[in-house]
Scaffold this motif. Structure first.
Motif, PDB file in Angstrom:
ATOM      1  N   TYR A   1       1.870   6.959   6.718  1.00  0.00           N
ATOM      2  CA  TYR A   1       2.233   7.443   5.380  1.00  0.00           C
ATOM      3  C   TYR A   1       2.136   8.961   5.277  1.00  0.00           C
ATOM      4  O   TYR A   1       2.901   9.575   4.530  1.00  0.00           O
TER       5      TYR A   1
ATOM      6  N   CYS B   1      -5.897   2.310   2.460  1.00  0.00           N
ATOM      7  CA  CYS B   1      -5.110   2.257   3.685  1.00  0.00           C
ATOM      8  C   CYS B   1      -6.024   2.285   4.901  1.00  0.00           C
ATOM      9  O   CYS B   1      -7.050   2.971   4.904  1.00  0.00           O
TER      10      CYS B   1
ATOM     11  N   LYS C   1       0.823  -1.215   0.000  1.00  0.00           N
ATOM     12  CA  LYS C   1       0.000   0.000   0.000  1.00  0.00           C
ATOM     13  C   LYS C   1       0.855   1.263   0.000  1.00  0.00           C
ATOM     14  O   LYS C   1       0.471   2.266  -0.597  1.00  0.00           O
ATOM     15  N   HIS C   2       2.006   1.205   0.664  1.00  0.00           N
ATOM     16  CA  HIS C   2       2.862   2.390   0.695  1.00  0.00           C
ATOM     17  C   HIS C   2       3.355   2.722  -0.710  1.00  0.00           C
ATOM     18  O   HIS C   2       3.322   3.877  -1.138  1.00  0.00           O
TER      19      HIS C   2
ATOM     20  N   GLU D   1      -2.127   2.939   8.818  1.00  0.00           N
ATOM     21  CA  GLU D   1      -1.307   3.210   7.646  1.00  0.00           C
ATOM     22  C   GLU D   1      -1.429   4.670   7.225  1.00  0.00           C
ATOM     23  O   GLU D   1      -0.444   5.289   6.801  1.00  0.00           O
ATOM     24  N   LYS D   2      -2.613   5.233   7.345  1.00  0.00           N
ATOM     25  CA  LYS D   2      -2.795   6.640   6.989  1.00  0.00           C
ATOM     26  C   LYS D   2      -1.895   7.544   7.811  1.00  0.00           C
ATOM     27  O   LYS D   2      -1.289   8.476   7.285  1.00  0.00           O
TER      28      LYS D   2
END
Length: 68
Positions: free
Chosen positions: A67, A59, A22-23, A63-64
């Motif tokens: 990132y 995400c 996802k990154h 994760e939000k």
């Protein structure tokens, strides 16, 4: 005996799916950088644009934060 031969003739199960990066997906959208602005609307615009990109990459909340 026929049962064993039938099992040997079957195709092996497909490998498990690979987890998405996802990154990498998020960064492929070239998110804008934010450094400073006296106008709070600039920060709000940046936040909305980055949130949209994070949503596209699907995400989760953890994760939000990482990132962004």
């Amino acid at each position: 005996m026929a049962n064993i031969q039938a099992q040997q003739n079957q195709a092996p199960p497909p490998p498990p799916p690979q987890p998405r990066d996802k990154h990498k997906e998020f960064m492929s959208h070239k998110p804008p950088n934010y450094s400073h602005s006296v106008d709070p609307l600039h920060a709000d615009d940046w936040l909305k644009e980055v949130e949209k990109m994070l949503d596209i990459a699907q995400c989760n909340d953890r994760e939000k934060v990482m990132y962004a």
